[in-house]
Design a protein around this motif. Structure first.
Motif, PDB file in Angstrom:
ATOM      1  N   ASN A 194       0.915  -1.254  -0.017  1.00 24.91           N
ATOM      2  CA  ASN A 194      -0.017   0.016  -0.045  1.00 24.91           C
ATOM      3  C   ASN A 194       1.032   1.127   0.008  1.00 24.91           C
ATOM      4  OD1 ASN A 194      -1.880   1.652   0.123  1.00 24.91           O
ATOM      5  ND2 ASN A 194      -2.827   1.184   2.103  1.00 24.91           N
ATOM      6  N   ALA A 195       1.369   1.438  -1.092  1.00 20.93           N
ATOM      7  CA  ALA A 195       2.234   2.600  -1.257  1.00 20.93           C
ATOM      8  C   ALA A 195       1.531   3.988  -1.402  1.00 20.93           C
ATOM      9  CB  ALA A 195       3.293   2.316  -2.515  1.00 20.93           C
ATOM     10  N   GLY A 196       2.104   4.943  -0.543  1.00 21.43           N
ATOM     11  CA  GLY A 196       1.551   6.487  -0.659  1.00 21.43           C
ATOM     12  C   GLY A 196       2.299   7.212  -1.929  1.00 21.43           C
ATOM     13  N   PRO A 197       1.688   8.430  -1.777  1.00 18.89           N
ATOM     14  CA  PRO A 197       2.074   9.005  -3.051  1.00 18.89           C
ATOM     15  C   PRO A 197       3.569   9.220  -3.111  1.00 18.89           C
ATOM     16  CG  PRO A 197       0.653  10.439  -1.518  1.00 18.89           C
ATOM     17  CD  PRO A 197       0.719   8.885  -1.231  1.00 18.89           C
ATOM     18  N   ILE A 198       4.238   9.590  -2.075  1.00 17.80           N
ATOM     19  CA  ILE A 198       5.487  10.036  -1.787  1.00 17.80           C
ATOM     20  C   ILE A 198       6.362   8.495  -2.489  1.00 17.80           C
ATOM     21  CG2 ILE A 198       7.588  10.095  -0.353  1.00 17.80           C
ATOM     22  CD1 ILE A 198       5.645  12.707  -0.635  1.00 17.80           C
ATOM     23  N   GLN A 199       6.003   7.434  -2.025  1.00 20.14           N
ATOM     24  CA  GLN A 199       6.552   6.271  -2.436  1.00 20.14           C
ATOM     25  C   GLN A 199       6.512   6.205  -4.061  1.00 20.14           C
ATOM     26  OE1 GLN A 199       4.618   5.840   0.165  1.00 20.14           O
ATOM     27  NE2 GLN A 199       6.111   5.150   1.828  1.00 20.14           N
ATOM     28  N   PHE A 200       5.495   6.500  -4.553  1.00 22.33           N
ATOM     29  CA  PHE A 200       4.828   6.409  -5.950  1.00 22.33           C
ATOM     30  C   PHE A 200       6.196   7.365  -6.677  1.00 22.33           C
ATOM     31  CE2 PHE A 200       3.078   8.195  -9.908  1.00 22.33           C
ATOM     32  CZ  PHE A 200       2.502   7.019 -10.292  1.00 22.33           C
ATOM     33  N   LEU A 201       6.121   8.843  -6.276  1.00 23.12           N
ATOM     34  CA  LEU A 201       7.086   9.705  -6.787  1.00 23.12           C
ATOM     35  C   LEU A 201       8.680   9.353  -6.622  1.00 23.12           C
ATOM     36  CD1 LEU A 201       5.372  13.049  -5.630  1.00 23.12           C
ATOM     37  CD2 LEU A 201       5.316  11.997  -7.821  1.00 23.12           C
ATOM     38  N   LEU A 202       8.924   8.683  -5.639  1.00 24.57           N
ATOM     39  CA  LEU A 202      10.327   8.159  -5.406  1.00 24.57           C
ATOM     40  C   LEU A 202      10.648   6.802  -6.490  1.00 24.57           C
ATOM     41  CD1 LEU A 202      10.981   8.271  -1.690  1.00 24.57           C
ATOM     42  CD2 LEU A 202      11.960   9.872  -3.521  1.00 24.57           C
ATOM     43  N   ALA A 203       9.521   6.238  -6.639  1.00 20.10           N
ATOM     44  CA  ALA A 203       9.838   4.865  -7.487  1.00 20.10           C
ATOM     45  C   ALA A 203       9.652   5.637  -9.075  1.00 20.10           C
ATOM     46  CB  ALA A 203       8.758   4.084  -7.356  1.00 20.10           C
ATOM     47  N   ALA A 204       9.281   6.503  -9.304  1.00 17.35           N
ATOM     48  CA  ALA A 204       9.037   7.168 -10.628  1.00 17.35           C
ATOM     49  C   ALA A 204      10.366   7.917 -11.244  1.00 17.35           C
ATOM     50  CB  ALA A 204       7.941   7.979 -10.877  1.00 17.35           C
ATOM     51  N   MET A 205      11.045   8.576 -10.033  1.00 19.89           N
ATOM     52  CA  MET A 205      12.127   9.089 -10.315  1.00 19.89           C
ATOM     53  C   MET A 205      13.466   8.389 -11.232  1.00 19.89           C
ATOM     54  SD  MET A 205      12.570  11.258  -6.731  1.00 19.89           S
ATOM     55  CE  MET A 205      14.044  12.139  -7.296  1.00 19.89           C
ATOM     56  N   PRO A 206      13.939   9.126 -11.836  1.00 20.17           N
ATOM     57  CA  PRO A 206      15.171   8.179 -12.914  1.00 20.17           C
ATOM     58  C   PRO A 206      16.143   8.004 -11.755  1.00 20.17           C
ATOM     59  CG  PRO A 206      14.437  10.225 -13.811  1.00 20.17           C
ATOM     60  CD  PRO A 206      13.703  10.289 -12.619  1.00 20.17           C
ATOM     61  N   GLY A 207      16.840   6.895 -12.006  1.00 19.37           N
ATOM     62  CA  GLY A 207      17.885   6.472 -11.149  1.00 19.37           C
ATOM     63  C   GLY A 207      17.813   5.968  -9.850  1.00 19.37           C
ATOM     64  N   SER A 208      16.454   5.621  -9.426  1.00 13.74           N
ATOM     65  CA  SER A 208      16.201   5.150  -8.099  1.00 13.74           C
ATOM     66  C   SER A 208      15.772   3.641  -8.233  1.00 13.74           C
ATOM     67  CB  SER A 208      15.034   5.924  -7.496  1.00 13.74           C
ATOM     68  OG  SER A 208      13.732   5.617  -8.343  1.00 13.74           O
TER      69      SER A 208
END
Length: 56
Positions: free
Chosen positions: A42-56
């Motif tokens: 159950n990922a929140g919006p912060i985890q979603f954005l961090l996963a979408a960032m290049p290089g992560s």
């Protein structure tokens, strides 16, 4: 007066390829963010954005 039609055509084609790469990169980044939901967590919006960032 010289015509630079060949150069214009080449740069138009390269511009098209650049936009294609940008769109594909955005789709890949969004897919990386969507993978946080697919794992079953159950990922929140912060985890979603961090996963979408290049290089992560």
């Amino acid at each position: 007066m010289r015509s630079y039609q060949t150069a214009r055509s080449l740069y138009s084609f390269l511009g098209f390829l650049a936009w294609c790469i940008i769109v594909v990169g955005a789709l890949v980044a969004f897919d990386g963010g969507a993978a946080t939901q697919a794992i079953g967590r159950n990922a929140g919006p912060i985890q979603f954005l961090l996963a979408a960032m290049p290089g992560s």
